[in-house]
Every structure is written in structure tokens, then in C-alpha cells.
Write an enzyme that holds these catalytic residues in place. Structure first.
Site, PDB file in Angstrom:
ATOM      1  N   ASP A   1      43.754  70.495  38.895  1.00 36.99           N
ATOM      2  CA  ASP A   1      44.259  69.253  38.481  1.00 36.99           C
ATOM      3  C   ASP A   1      44.787  69.510  37.130  1.00 36.99           C
ATOM      4  O   ASP A   1      43.746  69.511  36.168  1.00 36.99           O
ATOM      5  CB  ASP A   1      43.124  68.260  38.745  1.00 36.99           C
ATOM      6  CG  ASP A   1      43.514  66.928  37.964  1.00 36.99           C
ATOM      7  OD1 ASP A   1      44.466  66.518  37.533  1.00 36.99           O
ATOM      8  OD2 ASP A   1      42.583  66.023  37.988  1.00 36.99           O
TER       9      ASP A   1
ATOM     10  N   LYS B   1      51.098  67.070  28.974  1.00 35.55           N
ATOM     11  CA  LYS B   1      51.706  66.504  30.124  1.00 35.55           C
ATOM     12  C   LYS B   1      52.636  65.612  29.898  1.00 35.55           C
ATOM     13  O   LYS B   1      53.650  65.356  30.654  1.00 35.55           O
ATOM     14  CB  LYS B   1      50.483  66.206  31.138  1.00 35.55           C
ATOM     15  CG  LYS B   1      50.825  65.780  32.408  1.00 35.55           C
ATOM     16  CD  LYS B   1      49.532  65.479  33.202  1.00 35.55           C
ATOM     17  CE  LYS B   1      49.742  65.125  34.518  1.00 35.55           C
ATOM     18  NZ  LYS B   1      48.704  64.843  35.211  1.00 35.55           N
TER      19      LYS B   1
ATOM     20  N   GLU C   1      48.978  63.777  42.922  1.00 39.68           N
ATOM     21  CA  GLU C   1      47.645  63.482  42.566  1.00 39.68           C
ATOM     22  C   GLU C   1      46.967  62.537  43.940  1.00 39.68           C
ATOM     23  O   GLU C   1      46.085  62.556  44.360  1.00 39.68           O
ATOM     24  CB  GLU C   1      47.708  62.872  41.348  1.00 39.68           C
ATOM     25  CG  GLU C   1      47.773  63.945  40.075  1.00 39.68           C
ATOM     26  CD  GLU C   1      47.912  63.487  38.728  1.00 39.68           C
ATOM     27  OE1 GLU C   1      47.925  62.410  38.478  1.00 39.68           O
ATOM     28  OE2 GLU C   1      48.336  64.384  37.968  1.00 39.68           O
TER      29      GLU C   1
ATOM     30  N   ASP D   1      44.122  54.943  39.791  1.00 37.42           N
ATOM     31  CA  ASP D   1      43.783  55.880  38.769  1.00 37.42           C
ATOM     32  C   ASP D   1      43.496  55.513  37.435  1.00 37.42           C
ATOM     33  O   ASP D   1      44.833  55.558  36.896  1.00 37.42           O
ATOM     34  CB  ASP D   1      44.742  56.960  39.122  1.00 37.42           C
ATOM     35  CG  ASP D   1      44.368  58.303  38.315  1.00 37.42           C
ATOM     36  OD1 ASP D   1      43.471  58.234  37.333  1.00 37.42           O
ATOM     37  OD2 ASP D   1      45.062  59.590  38.557  1.00 37.42           O
TER      38      ASP D   1
END
Ligand code: AMP
Length: 618
Positions: A24, A87, A187, A211
Site C-alpha cells: 500500500d 503520491k 485500493e 476511506d
């Protein structure tokens, strides 16, 4: 064809399945997991406590690089050389992130608004891919220490909304870190797999994955049918998360201490102390009704009710995003069979209860919400390794397929391990004014330069109407059918001229050849990345040299002699830089030229507009 069981140590075809890890690669934290006795586990830090590796990279003055907690500790003391949230920059051009420079404590380079962002650290320039590779190397190191054996294969997760560029950038980061990235997995799909959702091919269900991390919020609505996950809708807020909850608590504490924002900004260590106290209060309130502590030797306290009142508007924003996602997916909450919670901030009781209230059911929350994505990635890796005989492996493309672009670079259009049948496309343009023909050369392989890949064929798109460079829109589609035949179709969208060819990519290539090609790509990843970086810098410089000459010609009367001479000398410095092998030198020359000419360009534009308006009634 299934995944090639290749042993990356010696290139042989491995008989027993190697370990494939699940990673992850997060905005704030990253984790690595693997299967042990049929169960997924996250690798913990040496003290056995923490599986999270902060996604932070620090460059010391002696050029050494550290990743994780040690790098995070430098965020306050050395912000210019400490890279976080990389990211957010993956696969993005400067134009995509232009509004965000204020968010980053380090320098993002804007030398060319169309090309991919670079990050400047001292006199060096890094791509987000290289920085992500640093994080992946740290994860690789951790798992290798834990297992006592080399690890070369991984599944990496990305947000469901990542586009092709962002996914390809993630693959490239893996390759650079010495990892063969078998698959990029969404994800939310990984989170569902961690709870065993989607593992029964007979079951069809619709799920919501909520999330809420430290800095971002994502909601995804997925439909699972015969073991295939389809993203129906995604929504979210890229600047909403636990950090905002901390801000609420900081505000309350500052009030109690009689401190203003300015006080906290000037006294950095007090600012840091109050931030840590706020985060600790927030975490305590997930299990207790009140918190008391101290900041700067003075007491602070907060009750859960006060905290919940403060964060309620933030939580409501996430629920609005959920409603938007459901609307886009064209379904009501009653159609959602299961809800999965991901991200550290879903530990907050108000968050959990609000989500349960919205969907009318208790969410899945048994697993650690920080680990759930990595755990699911490990399960996906296990499936790919062929260890789950009950699950069907789909037909996939064994090697990447793409075309040659400027400078002999390989531009991947269908990445390896993509599902067959499938299709993907991309738009290109010309690099020369008045260009009428475009050669499209199709290649197979994982290397950055086409000369190292396998050529499958080429054709010429004739009859593009003459236009200035950059104006034609050439759409290239790769369509691979169930028999493995690849059709490459090129079409200039303004004029409609089109051309196509059919190729069978697996014809005349053995599994051993493919294994060797894969092995070579990992072995040469650093060198390939260096050459790609250099070629891209040169391409960018050449475009700028061309534009610079044009600018001088068109604005001869507007610019002063000194301005013309300085621009010329900066252009010739850039020209000399392109003749070296030093990409950092080229980037510096680009930056110098841009810094000098952009005010001139603005002035020239204003003058031209004024001239055009003169004598006209407005
Ligand atoms: P992630 O990005 O998923 O790692 O989420 C990290 C976020 O979760 C940070 O904002 C943490 O402060 C927050 N967090 C971690 N543990 C807790 C907890 N027990 N209660 C509330 N928030 C937490």
C-alpha cells in the site's frame, strides 16, 4: 496465459511460486504485507509495534537518503529537503498541480507546464517516480529483513480514480526499486479482498468503501460479479482527513491557552507541541470521553462532545461525497450490500456512526483500518501466484505493448498483465510544423528505450493536413481481442484521416524470451531511468529553444537590447547544456531561462493586446 513464474535472481523459470508481496503506497504512510500460513500479515517495525512507514523522504547535505520515521522527523527542521505527499504528484504535469505549490514545503518545478512535475532538492531534480521508488526500496528492505530472502515481485495499490499515467508512474517506481510489479490494484478492491469480499465467484454484490486517511478522503462504489470488481463511481476530497480533525483540536487548545495563529507560526516548537497534543487528544477521544494534557507547561482539556461538535461539518462533507458517488452510480443506499472502512480516521466514533447511519448498516471494521489495503494487496498477490486454486486467473498480456515516441522512448499503452480482451488509447501530436505523415512503430517489452524492446510492426499515418507542431490530435488505440490479436488504430481527429494494422504479439516469442526481457528490464531500471530523464530533459529544452527563437523574432520591437542579449545568452547556455549528459544542468538552464523570460513574455502579451485594441470600440 498466466503470470510467468520467473525467478528474478537468475532468470530461470521458477517451479515453486516466489513470495509476492502486497504494497500500500500511501500519501501519508506506506505498508508492505505478505501471506504467512494462509493469512496476510503486515511487516512491522523492528520493535514490533508499527507497520506504517511514513511516506516521507529526506535528503541530507551529504546526499544520503532516509525514508520513514527518521525522514518525518525532519519535516519541521529541514522542510526544503524533506519530501512528503509525493503520491499527490504522481503522473501529474505542473499544470495539474499549479494551485498546490503552497501546500508543499519543498520546491516543485514549473519549467514547462505540460510536462511532468519535477521536485528540486538543492541542485538536483527528482521525478515523483524516483521518490516513490525510494519509499518502495525501504519497504522492500523491511520485508527482505523479515523473511531473510530477496523479494522481487509485488502487487501495488493505487486509488480507484488514478488514471493511466498515474498507474504507469507507479509501475515505473516499482521497477526502479527492483520490483516486478505484477499488478496495480485499486485500493478499495484490496480493502474488500481483505474482508474476503469478492472471493466467492458465485456471489454478486455492490459495496461501498469509505476511506478517510490523514489528508485525503475517498469513497468508492464497487460492483463485484464473478470475482471481477468494477468501479461504479468514485468521489472524495483530496484535502480532507484526520489532519483537519487535528486542526479543530489545535484551535480549541489555542483558545484555552490564549494563543493566536501568529503566536503558533512564530514559535515553531510550540506549534509542534500543540499539534502533537492535539493528535494525541483526538486518538484518546476515539476510546475515552475526555482528554487532558499540557502544552508549554499549561493544562489543556477537551471532551468528546466538544470534539464531535467541532468536526461535525467535516464529517458531513464526507457524507455529501458519499451521496454524490451514489448518485453517479445511479443507486440508492438500500442497494449497498456491504460497507468497508479504511484509513486511520475511521477509528473516530462519530465517523463510524455517521457512515453506519447513512448506509443503514454496520460497516466492516474488524481489521486495522491502516492495514486493510496492504492486507488485501497481499491476498491479491497470493491469487496471482496461483496459490488459490479455487479462483480463476484471467487471460493477460505477458509483456507491455506501446509505441515509440520522440528520442526513441517507449510509451506503454497496454501495460503487461492487463486483461485480455481489452483496449486502451492515448493522444499524441506532431513535433514539426506542417508535418503530414506520422510513423507509428509498435513495440513489446518493459525497457524505456524501444531499441531494447521487440518491434512488432509499424505503419505510417498519411495525409495529416499541414498544421503548426502540437496542433494535430492523433488518437492511437490498442485493441486486443479474445484471440490475442492486437489492432493498432491511429486517427487524426481534426481531419479524420485514419490507418490501422493487426499484429499477433505472442507470435514467435517463447516464455523464456519473455522471462529474459522482464529480467533485463529490472536489471537495467536505474540506467534506463537515467537515459529517459536525460532524453525528456533534452526534448523539453529543444521545445523551449524553438519557442525562444520565435519569441525573439516576434517581439523584436518590444524588447530592449539588453533583454534581447540576455535572452540570447540564456538560450545559448541552454543549447550547450543539451549537449551534455547532465539532466540537472539542463533543468537548471531551463529554470534560469524561464525565470528571466516569463516577465518579458507577460509584457509582450500586454503590449500586443493593447495594440490590437487600439482604435477599436469596446
Ligand atoms: P492514514 O492516512 O490512513 O494512515 O490515516 C492516518 C490518520 O488517522 C491520521 O490523521 C491519524 O491521526 C488518524 N488516526 C490514527 N489513529 C487514530 C485514532 N485512534 N483515532 C482517531 N484518528 C486516528
Amino acid at each position: 496465459m498466466a503470470i510467468i513464474p520467473i525467478n528474478l535472481q537468475d532468470g530461470s523459470l521458477a517451479k515453486a511460486a516466489d513470495v509476492i508481496v502486497g504494497i500500500d503506497l500511501g500519501t501519508t504512510n506506506s505498508l508492505v504485507a505478505y501471506m504467512k500460513d494462509g493469512q496476510p500479515y503486515c511487516v512491522k517495525s523492528a520493535d514490533g509495534k508499527n507497520a506504517l512507514v511514513p511516506s516521507v523522504v529526506h535528503f541530507a547535505a551529504d546526499r544520503s537518503v532516509v525514508v520513514g520515521d527518521a525522514a518525518k522527523a525532519k519535516l519541521v527542521s529541514d522542510p526544503a529537503n524533506t519530501i512528503y505527499s509525493v503520491k499527490r504528484l504522481m503522473g501529474k504535469s505542473y499544470r495539474d498541480v499549479a494551485g498546490l505549490q503552497g501546500f508543499f514545503g519543498y520546491k516543485i518545478l514549473d519549467d514547462d507546464t505540460e510536462s511532468l512535475v519535477k521536485i528540486r532538492v538543492n541542485d538536483r531534480y527528482f521525478t515523483p517516480i524516483e521518490l516513490s521508488a525510494d519509499i518502495l526500496r525501504e519497504l522492500k528492505r523491511r520485508i527482505e529483513t523479515e523473511l531473510g530472502q530477496p523479494v522481487n515481485k509485488a502487487v501495488i495499490t493505487v486509488p480507484a480514480y488514478f488514471n493511466d499515467n498515474q498507474r504507469q508512474a507507479t509501475r515505473d517506481a516499482g521497477k526502479l526499486a527492483g520490483l516486478d510489479v505484477l499488478r496495480i490494484v485499486n485500493e478499495p478492491t484490496a480493502a474488500a479482498l481483505a474482508y474476503g469480499i469478492g472471493l466467492d465467484p458465485a456471489q454478486t454484490e455492490t459495496i461501498a468503501v469509505y476511506d478517510l486517511g490523514g489528508g485525503t478522503f475517498d469513497i468508492s462504489i464497487l460492483q463485484i460479479q464473478e470475482g471481477i470488481f468494477e468501479v461504479l463511481a468514485t468521489n472524495g476530497d483530496t484535502f480532507l482527513g484526520g489532519d483537519d480533525f487535528d486542526q479543530v483540536v489545535i484551535g480549541l487548545f489555542a483558545n484555552q491557552l490564549g494563543l493566536s495563529d501568529a503566536d503558533l507560526a512564530t514559535d515553531k516548537s510550540l506549534g509542534q507541541e500543540i499539534r502533537l497534543a492535539a493528535e494525541s487528544a483526538k486518538k484518546t477521544l476515539s476510546g475515552a470521553d475526555e482528554f487532558s494534557g499540557s502544552v508549554g507547561g499549561k493544562p489543556v482539556r477537551i471532551t468528546r462532545a466538544e470534539f464531535e461538535k467541532g468536526i461535525e461539518p467535516l464529517v458531513r462533507r464526507t457524507l455529501n461525497c458519499c451521496a454524490n458517488a451514489l448518485r453517479d452510480a445511479k443507486i440508492g443506499t438500500e442497494k449497498i450490500d456491504k460497507v468497508v472502512l479504511v484509513g486511520g480516521s475511521t477509528r473516530v466514533p462519530l465517523v463510524k456512526n455517521s457512515v453506519a447511519g447513512l448506509f443503514g448498516k454496520s460497516p466492516f471494521d474488524d481489521l486495522d483500518p491502516d492495514e486493510v489495503v496492504a492486507l488485501g494487496a497481499a491476498i491479491q498477490a497470493d491469487i496471482l501466484a496461483g496459490n488459490r486454486k479455487d479462483l480463476l486467473l484471467l487471460d493477460i498480456t505477458p509483456l507491455s505493448l506501446g509505441i515509440e515516441t520522440v528520442g526513441g522512448l517507449m510509451d506503454t499503452i497496454i501495460p503487461r498483465n492487463s486483461k485480455v480482451p481489452g483496449r486502451a488509447g492515448r493522444q499524441y501530436t506532431t513535433s514539426v510544423d506542417g508535418q503530414k505523415n506520422l510513423k507509428i512503430a509498435v513495440y513489446q517489452g518493459e525497457r524505456d528505450l524501444v531499441q531494447h524492446n521487440r518491434k512488432l510492426g509499424e505503419f505510417i499515418l498519411h495525409g495529416i493536413p499541414p498544421m503548426p507542431a502540437g496542433l494535430p490530435k492523433i488518437d492511437i488505440q490498442f485493441i486486443i481481442n479474445a484471440d490475442g490479436i492486437l489492432t493498432v488504430r491511429a486517427k487524426e481527429l481534426r481531419s479524420g484521416v485514419a490507418q490501422e494494422i493487426d499484429i499477433r504479439p505472442t507470435y514467435g516469442i517463447s516464455e523464456e524470451d519473455m522471462a529474459r526481457m522482464l529480467l533485463d528490464s529490472i536489471a537495467h531500471a536505474s540506467e534506463d531511468m537515467r537515459i529517459r530523464g536525460l532524453l525528456e530533459a533534452r526534448n523539453e529544452a529543444n521545445n523551449l529553444l524553438h519557442a525562444g527563437d520565435k519569441f525573439l523574432q516576434q517581439n523584436d520591437t518590444i524588447l530592449s537590447e539588453v533583454e534581447k542579449a540576455t535572452t540570447k545568452s540564456l538560450l545559448s547556455a541552454l543549447k550547450s547544456a543539451t549537449e551534455t549528459e547532465d539532466k540537472d544542468l539542463i533543468h537548471r538552464a531551463i529554470e534560469d531561462l524561464n525565470a528571466y523570460t516569463s516577465p518579458l513574455a507577460h509584457r509582450a502579451m500586454d503590449t500586443t493586446i493593447r495594440e490590437a485594441m487600439r482604435g477599436k470600440k469596446v
